[in-house]
Design a protein around this motif. Structure first.
Motif, PDB file in Angstrom:
ATOM      1  N   LEU A  10       0.829  -1.203   0.000  1.00 46.47           N
ATOM      2  CA  LEU A  10       0.000   0.000   0.000  1.00 46.47           C
ATOM      3  C   LEU A  10       0.869   1.261   0.000  1.00 46.47           C
ATOM      4  CD1 LEU A  10      -2.796  -1.137   2.465  1.00 46.47           C
ATOM      5  CD2 LEU A  10      -3.006  -0.830  -0.012  1.00 46.47           C
ATOM      6  N   LEU A  11       1.993   1.224   0.704  1.00 51.15           N
ATOM      7  CA  LEU A  11       2.910   2.367   0.688  1.00 51.15           C
ATOM      8  C   LEU A  11       3.498   2.576  -0.706  1.00 51.15           C
ATOM      9  CD1 LEU A  11       4.433   4.593   2.209  1.00 51.15           C
ATOM     10  CD2 LEU A  11       6.189   2.897   2.735  1.00 51.15           C
ATOM     11  N   ILE A  12       3.852   1.500  -1.375  1.00 55.42           N
ATOM     12  CA  ILE A  12       4.369   1.593  -2.739  1.00 55.42           C
ATOM     13  C   ILE A  12       3.296   2.158  -3.670  1.00 55.42           C
ATOM     14  CG2 ILE A  12       5.098   0.212  -4.732  1.00 55.42           C
ATOM     15  CD1 ILE A  12       6.646  -1.541  -2.702  1.00 55.42           C
ATOM     16  N   VAL A  37      -6.338  11.905  -8.273  1.00 55.47           N
ATOM     17  CA  VAL A  37      -7.634  11.304  -7.935  1.00 55.47           C
ATOM     18  C   VAL A  37      -7.694   9.846  -8.417  1.00 55.47           C
ATOM     19  CG1 VAL A  37     -10.122  11.405  -8.362  1.00 55.47           C
ATOM     20  CG2 VAL A  37      -8.854  13.491  -7.855  1.00 55.47           C
ATOM     21  N   GLY A  38      -7.195   9.572  -9.606  1.00 51.69           N
ATOM     22  CA  GLY A  38      -7.203   8.200 -10.122  1.00 51.69           C
ATOM     23  C   GLY A  38      -6.358   7.260  -9.281  1.00 51.69           C
ATOM     24  N   GLY A  39      -5.169   7.698  -8.908  1.00 56.03           N
ATOM     25  CA  GLY A  39      -4.313   6.868  -8.066  1.00 56.03           C
ATOM     26  C   GLY A  39      -4.893   6.656  -6.680  1.00 56.03           C
ATOM     27  N   LEU A  40      -5.477   7.718  -6.117  1.00 52.97           N
ATOM     28  CA  LEU A  40      -6.078   7.590  -4.796  1.00 52.97           C
ATOM     29  C   LEU A  40      -7.328   6.710  -4.820  1.00 52.97           C
ATOM     30  CD1 LEU A  40      -5.635  11.179  -3.322  1.00 52.97           C
ATOM     31  CD2 LEU A  40      -4.355   9.102  -2.759  1.00 52.97           C
ATOM     32  N   ALA A  41      -8.041   6.692  -5.941  1.00 59.55           N
ATOM     33  CA  ALA A  41      -9.192   5.792  -6.072  1.00 59.55           C
ATOM     34  C   ALA A  41      -8.738   4.339  -5.990  1.00 59.55           C
ATOM     35  CB  ALA A  41      -9.919   6.048  -7.392  1.00 59.55           C
ATOM     36  N   SER A  42      -7.671   4.027  -6.686  1.00 58.58           N
ATOM     37  CA  SER A  42      -7.128   2.673  -6.637  1.00 58.58           C
ATOM     38  C   SER A  42      -6.643   2.329  -5.234  1.00 58.58           C
ATOM     39  CB  SER A  42      -5.981   2.533  -7.636  1.00 58.58           C
ATOM     40  OG  SER A  42      -5.417   1.248  -7.557  1.00 58.58           O
ATOM     41  N   LEU A  43      -5.919   3.247  -4.635  1.00 57.69           N
ATOM     42  CA  LEU A  43      -5.392   3.034  -3.288  1.00 57.69           C
ATOM     43  C   LEU A  43      -6.520   2.869  -2.275  1.00 57.69           C
ATOM     44  CD1 LEU A  43      -2.885   2.879  -1.471  1.00 57.69           C
ATOM     45  CD2 LEU A  43      -3.012   5.347  -1.264  1.00 57.69           C
ATOM     46  N   GLN A 107      -3.120   0.311  -9.889  1.00 50.21           N
ATOM     47  CA  GLN A 107      -3.816  -0.970  -9.733  1.00 50.21           C
ATOM     48  C   GLN A 107      -2.974  -2.136 -10.231  1.00 50.21           C
ATOM     49  OE1 GLN A 107      -6.686  -1.064  -8.101  1.00 50.21           O
ATOM     50  NE2 GLN A 107      -6.827  -3.259  -8.240  1.00 50.21           N
ATOM     51  N   VAL A 108      -2.225  -1.939 -11.292  1.00 52.02           N
ATOM     52  CA  VAL A 108      -1.410  -3.018 -11.852  1.00 52.02           C
ATOM     53  C   VAL A 108      -0.191  -3.306 -10.973  1.00 52.02           C
ATOM     54  CG1 VAL A 108       0.070  -3.586 -13.834  1.00 52.02           C
ATOM     55  CG2 VAL A 108      -2.221  -2.744 -14.201  1.00 52.02           C
ATOM     56  N   LEU A 109       0.233  -2.331 -10.178  1.00 52.97           N
ATOM     57  CA  LEU A 109       1.364  -2.575  -9.278  1.00 52.97           C
ATOM     58  C   LEU A 109       1.083  -3.703  -8.292  1.00 52.97           C
ATOM     59  CD1 LEU A 109       2.773   0.894  -8.246  1.00 52.97           C
ATOM     60  CD2 LEU A 109       3.915  -0.894  -9.539  1.00 52.97           C
TER      61      LEU A 109
END
Length: 119
Positions: A10-12, A37-43, A107-109
């Motif tokens: 989750l940190l990564i 916003v897109g990255g935070l949605a996934s997180l 998400q792919v990470l």
């Protein structure tokens, strides 16, 4: 994966969100905000899923664990959908490529890094 590996993952994802948003911000301010916003949605979806799955449960009932996975995934999808809907309605101007591109990268990470972090 244990809780420590999950925290690292989750940190990564958070770091990846910040990096992608910063790169997009360097190109255009709206792209940076949309990417954030897109990255935070996934997180947020992955964090909700992790909290739901790693909550205490009784090992004597394996069927309940399976149902928890399904419910956690549904809750994750609902949260992500609500975040996207909110962004589409309220974030003006919206850079759709940055929004969904950042979501996709973060998400792919998870599946790419989960195996290496579990060791």
């Amino acid at each position: 994966m244990d809780r420590r590996g999950l925290r690292r993952l989750l940190l990564i994802q958070l770091i990846a969100t910040v990096v992608v948003a910063t790169l997009a911000w360097a190109i255009q301010t709206q792209a940076g905000m949309s990417a954030l916003v897109g990255g935070l949605a996934s997180l947020a979806g992955n964090l909700l899923f992790a909290i739901w799955i790693f909550a205490p449960y009784k090992a004597q009932r394996p069927g309940s664990l399976v149902s928890r996975f399904y419910l956690a995934e549904i809750a994750k999808l609902v949260v992500i959908g609500l975040i996207f809907a909110t962004a589409i309605i309220w974030l003006k101007p919206l850079n759709v490529v940055a929004l969904f591109g950042s979501f996709f990268v973060v998400q792919v990470l998870s599946p790419l890094l989960a195996h290496s972090l579990a060791e």
